[in-house]
Design an enzyme around this catalytic site. Sequence first.
Site, PDB file in Angstrom:
ATOM      1  N   TYR A 178       0.837  -1.191   0.000  1.00  0.00           N
ATOM      2  CA  TYR A 178       0.000   0.000   0.000  1.00  0.00           C
ATOM      3  C   TYR A 178       0.873   1.242   0.000  1.00  0.00           C
ATOM      4  CZ  TYR A 178       0.915   0.560   5.023  1.00  0.00           C
ATOM      5  OH  TYR A 178       1.518   0.736   6.247  1.00  0.00           O
ATOM      6  N   CYS A 179       0.238   2.362  -0.360  1.00  0.00           N
ATOM      7  CA  CYS A 179       0.951   3.631  -0.447  1.00  0.00           C
ATOM      8  C   CYS A 179       0.101   4.713   0.211  1.00  0.00           C
ATOM      9  CB  CYS A 179       1.264   3.945  -1.913  1.00  0.00           C
ATOM     10  SG  CYS A 179       2.390   5.338  -2.130  1.00  0.00           S
ATOM     11  N   ARG A 180       0.171   5.951  -0.304  1.00  0.00           N
ATOM     12  CA  ARG A 180      -0.415   7.077   0.410  1.00  0.00           C
ATOM     13  C   ARG A 180      -1.843   7.410  -0.011  1.00  0.00           C
ATOM     14  NH1 ARG A 180       3.790   9.822  -2.568  1.00  0.00           N
ATOM     15  NH2 ARG A 180       4.997   9.778  -0.645  1.00  0.00           N
ATOM     16  N   CYS A 184      -1.792   7.031  -5.724  1.00  0.00           N
ATOM     17  CA  CYS A 184      -0.350   6.883  -5.543  1.00  0.00           C
ATOM     18  C   CYS A 184       0.083   5.695  -6.395  1.00  0.00           C
ATOM     19  CB  CYS A 184      -0.013   6.652  -4.075  1.00  0.00           C
ATOM     20  SG  CYS A 184       1.744   6.422  -3.761  1.00  0.00           S
TER      21      CYS A 184
END
Length: 229
Positions: A178-180, A184
């Site tokens: 996962y990211c922001r 993203c």
Amino acid sequence: MTCATPKQDIFLSLAELAQAVGHVNRLELLEHLAQGPRSVEELSTRSGMAFANTSRHLQILRRAGILKTERQGKKVVYSLTGPVEVVLLIKALGQLGEVHVAAVGQSLGTYYRVHDDKPPLSRDELADLIAEDAVFVVDVRAEDEFELGHIPDAINIPMLDLHQNLDRLPRDRRIAVYCRGPYCVQAYEAAGFLRSQGFDARRLEDGFPEWRALGFPVEAVGPAGREGS
């Protein structure tokens, strides 16, 4: 300005709020601030905008009541006044755009899904996998974002370092990345890259701010070490 009815007064206020949010640079700044508090200097560097331009956009958001400030030494640090509400507002705006704005769908198809066209893991699915100890969670954001808050038991490997750290990842377990936030691209890149290397990898829908905003558990790394929250 006062309108004819209380309802119109409310709608006027909402329109002014929407106008404050409704700018490409301000939406990007809100995405960064959804990770945690930031100084003007940090936001300028992360967004690629000039310091003066960054400050101007932040002032607009502050006057609209969306941001608050705190002085830390010589720096002014900005944070969201309502992190949950702001994250969910941007999420709803994205959902509306994906359905009704052709350019949004086109960008997702030609830029994002070329990296990863597999359906993402839902938050509920990931929470169940974590509870069953059946997943290895990788946060591909920058280290300072990870320290402000992350999914419990996740490890931090920024996307640029991922190819050098494959030996840290298990090949006999599912991997969730996962990211922001939902746009993203690093989460898409990470999931696609890991599958190309033989890993069973899926990305999480949206990102960490949505996970936190919707009430799922988080951890943070502070001066005294890791603390659950």
